[in-house]
Motif scaffolding. Structure first.
Motif, PDB file in Angstrom:
ATOM      1  N   LEU A 122       0.814  -1.212   0.000  1.00  0.00           N
ATOM      2  CA  LEU A 122       0.000   0.000   0.000  1.00  0.00           C
ATOM      3  C   LEU A 122       0.845   1.258   0.000  1.00  0.00           C
ATOM      4  O   LEU A 122       0.564   2.217  -0.727  1.00  0.00           O
ATOM      5  N   ARG A 123       1.919   1.259   0.786  1.00  0.00           N
ATOM      6  CA  ARG A 123       2.655   2.501   1.028  1.00  0.00           C
ATOM      7  C   ARG A 123       3.953   2.646   0.238  1.00  0.00           C
ATOM      8  O   ARG A 123       4.532   3.731   0.216  1.00  0.00           O
ATOM      9  N   ARG A 124       4.472   1.582  -0.337  1.00  0.00           N
ATOM     10  CA  ARG A 124       5.709   1.659  -1.125  1.00  0.00           C
ATOM     11  C   ARG A 124       6.851   2.278  -0.318  1.00  0.00           C
ATOM     12  O   ARG A 124       7.518   3.189  -0.766  1.00  0.00           O
ATOM     13  N   SER A 125       7.063   1.808   0.886  1.00  0.00           N
ATOM     14  CA  SER A 125       8.047   2.396   1.790  1.00  0.00           C
ATOM     15  C   SER A 125       9.273   1.505   1.911  1.00  0.00           C
ATOM     16  O   SER A 125       9.184   0.341   2.324  1.00  0.00           O
ATOM     17  N   ASP A 126      10.445   2.047   1.562  1.00  0.00           N
ATOM     18  CA  ASP A 126      11.692   1.293   1.702  1.00  0.00           C
ATOM     19  C   ASP A 126      11.993   1.004   3.172  1.00  0.00           C
ATOM     20  O   ASP A 126      12.491  -0.072   3.515  1.00  0.00           O
ATOM     21  N   SER A 127      11.725   1.973   4.065  1.00  0.00           N
ATOM     22  CA  SER A 127      12.001   1.773   5.488  1.00  0.00           C
ATOM     23  C   SER A 127      11.095   0.692   6.064  1.00  0.00           C
ATOM     24  O   SER A 127      11.526  -0.110   6.903  1.00  0.00           O
ATOM     25  N   LEU A 128       9.853   0.631   5.611  1.00  0.00           N
ATOM     26  CA  LEU A 128       8.935  -0.396   6.082  1.00  0.00           C
ATOM     27  C   LEU A 128       9.367  -1.768   5.566  1.00  0.00           C
ATOM     28  O   LEU A 128       9.308  -2.768   6.286  1.00  0.00           O
ATOM     29  N   ARG A 129       9.834  -1.822   4.333  1.00  0.00           N
ATOM     30  CA  ARG A 129      10.336  -3.086   3.791  1.00  0.00           C
ATOM     31  C   ARG A 129      11.557  -3.559   4.588  1.00  0.00           C
ATOM     32  O   ARG A 129      11.708  -4.754   4.876  1.00  0.00           O
ATOM     33  N   ALA A 130      12.444  -2.617   4.954  1.00  0.00           N
ATOM     34  CA  ALA A 130      13.625  -2.982   5.740  1.00  0.00           C
ATOM     35  C   ALA A 130      13.224  -3.511   7.110  1.00  0.00           C
ATOM     36  O   ALA A 130      13.815  -4.480   7.609  1.00  0.00           O
ATOM     37  N   LEU A 131      12.212  -2.897   7.725  1.00  0.00           N
ATOM     38  CA  LEU A 131      11.722  -3.378   9.020  1.00  0.00           C
ATOM     39  C   LEU A 131      11.152  -4.784   8.872  1.00  0.00           C
ATOM     40  O   LEU A 131      11.412  -5.657   9.709  1.00  0.00           O
ATOM     41  N   TYR A 132      10.397  -5.009   7.810  1.00  0.00           N
ATOM     42  CA  TYR A 132       9.830  -6.340   7.573  1.00  0.00           C
ATOM     43  C   TYR A 132      10.940  -7.387   7.452  1.00  0.00           C
ATOM     44  O   TYR A 132      10.866  -8.462   8.064  1.00  0.00           O
ATOM     45  N   GLU A 133      11.955  -7.091   6.663  1.00  0.00           N
ATOM     46  CA  GLU A 133      13.042  -8.046   6.470  1.00  0.00           C
ATOM     47  C   GLU A 133      13.764  -8.319   7.788  1.00  0.00           C
ATOM     48  O   GLU A 133      14.206  -9.448   8.038  1.00  0.00           O
ATOM     49  N   GLU A 134      13.880  -7.283   8.623  1.00  0.00           N
ATOM     50  CA  GLU A 134      14.533  -7.453   9.923  1.00  0.00           C
ATOM     51  C   GLU A 134      13.734  -8.388  10.823  1.00  0.00           C
ATOM     52  O   GLU A 134      14.261  -9.386  11.337  1.00  0.00           O
ATOM     53  N   VAL A 135      12.453  -8.094  11.027  1.00  0.00           N
ATOM     54  CA  VAL A 135      11.673  -8.879  11.984  1.00  0.00           C
ATOM     55  C   VAL A 135      11.337 -10.264  11.447  1.00  0.00           C
ATOM     56  O   VAL A 135      11.206 -11.224  12.218  1.00  0.00           O
ATOM     57  N   ALA A 136      11.219 -10.398  10.115  1.00  0.00           N
ATOM     58  CA  ALA A 136      10.948 -11.717   9.537  1.00  0.00           C
ATOM     59  C   ALA A 136      12.135 -12.651   9.718  1.00  0.00           C
ATOM     60  O   ALA A 136      11.967 -13.881   9.693  1.00  0.00           O
ATOM     61  N   ALA A 137      13.339 -12.069   9.898  1.00  0.00           N
ATOM     62  CA  ALA A 137      14.546 -12.874  10.059  1.00  0.00           C
ATOM     63  C   ALA A 137      14.811 -13.273  11.510  1.00  0.00           C
ATOM     64  O   ALA A 137      15.719 -14.068  11.773  1.00  0.00           O
ATOM     65  N   TYR A 138      14.025 -12.745  12.453  1.00  0.00           N
ATOM     66  CA  TYR A 138      14.226 -13.123  13.845  1.00  0.00           C
ATOM     67  C   TYR A 138      13.991 -14.633  14.001  1.00  0.00           C
ATOM     68  O   TYR A 138      13.050 -15.190  13.418  1.00  0.00           O
ATOM     69  N   PRO A 139      14.815 -15.303  14.793  1.00  0.00           N
ATOM     70  CA  PRO A 139      14.598 -16.733  15.018  1.00  0.00           C
ATOM     71  C   PRO A 139      13.295 -16.977  15.780  1.00  0.00           C
ATOM     72  O   PRO A 139      12.885 -16.165  16.613  1.00  0.00           O
ATOM     73  N   VAL A 140      12.650 -18.082  15.471  1.00  0.00           N
ATOM     74  CA  VAL A 140      11.392 -18.440  16.122  1.00  0.00           C
ATOM     75  C   VAL A 140      11.609 -19.703  16.926  1.00  0.00           C
ATOM     76  O   VAL A 140      11.971 -20.750  16.377  1.00  0.00           O
ATOM     77  N   THR A 141      11.413 -19.605  18.222  1.00  0.00           N
ATOM     78  CA  THR A 141      11.547 -20.759  19.103  1.00  0.00           C
ATOM     79  C   THR A 141      10.174 -21.106  19.653  1.00  0.00           C
ATOM     80  O   THR A 141       9.524 -20.277  20.289  1.00  0.00           O
TER      81      THR A 141
END
Length: 274
Positions: A184-203
């Motif tokens: 919706l927003r075409r935001s590079d900063s939002l995409r970077a945040l997504y990539e960061e949190v999606a990479a967090y390990p899941v236990t």
């Protein structure tokens, strides 16, 4: 992830036609359908998109409205068409937004003892009530330094993630929410945040495993089930925004409230915070 142009591109360089076409394609709307919505013609929409016709300021805003273009991006469309931006971007601490700030503070405080918070387009927390702060007890200082980010606080392995009993489900819900916002927003900063949190390990905790095996609660929406001082609290979340905002800042504010999903959670919060 999305076919719309990069947010780093200069609107004036692209021209309003390609930008409008990108938004139309992103919304999966045909030229004819858009023309009918905007009281125009498919021929005129085609001419605008190919640069053969320069749309009026009113037409740009009308097309943007029918394509549900975010307010910030409506300014970009106007600039690309050669017009001045229509919507200001007022800092939230500006006196002009006193009524907005006071209103959201009253709203989330009035929601106590249940949790509620307000965040911006980057998921930075701009206001939170005691119910939210209660859930953040014990979170490391490194995650509590301003600006607080609701996605980092929730999904970071040192944040709330280890306490969430249905983490895989809740994490999937949040990541999908972020993907929709990126489109919706075409935001590079939002995409970077997504990539960061999606990479967090899941236990997956033992508590989550036992929940999946032995419990099938009849919830009407996906709950967030979270541990707090030895208890499991269950919440259903709801997010709301301002209707017809005329300011970029206000348009990007979201109010998230957490409704107790069972009587035990409601009773516990009333006893703890009332």
């Amino acid at each position: 992830m999305t076919s719309v142009p990069s947010a780093t591109a200069t609107p004036a360089d692209q021209g309003v036609g390609p930008l409008l076409r990108a938004w139309r394609e992103q919304r999966r709307v045909s030229q004819l359908e858009l023309a009918l919505r905007a009281d125009s013609s498919a021929r005129h929409i085609s001419f605008v998109e190919t640069g053969r016709s320069r749309p009026s300021e009113e037409m740009v805003l009308r097309l943007a409205e029918h394509l549900d273009v975010p307010v910030r991006e409506r300014n970009a469309l106007l600039l690309a068409a050669g017009y001045a931006p229509r919507f200001p971007e007022t800092p939230l601490d500006d006196p002009a937004l006193d009524a907005v700030r006071e209103g959201i503070e009253r709203l989330i405080q009035g929601y106590e003892p249940y949790p509620a918070l307000v965040f911006d387009a980057a998921y930075h927390v701009v206001a939170a009530n005691r119910g939210i702060m209660m859930l953040l007890d014990g979170i490391p200082e490194s995650l509590l330094r301003p600006p607080l980010n609701t996605m980092r606080l929730t999904l970071h392995p040192e944040g709330l993630a280890p306490r969430i009993r249905n983490l895989r489900e809740w994490r999937g819900h949040l990541l999908e929410q972020m993907r929709r916002q990126i489109a919706l927003r075409r935001s590079d900063s939002l995409r970077a945040l997504y990539e960061e949190v999606a990479a967090y390990p899941v236990t997956v905790s033992e508590a989550e495993d036992s929940l999946e095996e032995g419990e099938a609660a009849p919830y009407f929406a996906l709950p967030m089930r979270i541990e707090h001082e030895g208890r499991t609290l269950s919440f259903i979340s709801s997010t709301s925004t301002f209707n017809t905002p005329m300011d970029v800042t206000v348009s990007e504010l979201a109010i998230e409230t957490f409704l107790p999903a069972d009587p035990a959670t409601a009773k516990y919060l009333h006893a703890l915070l009332s």
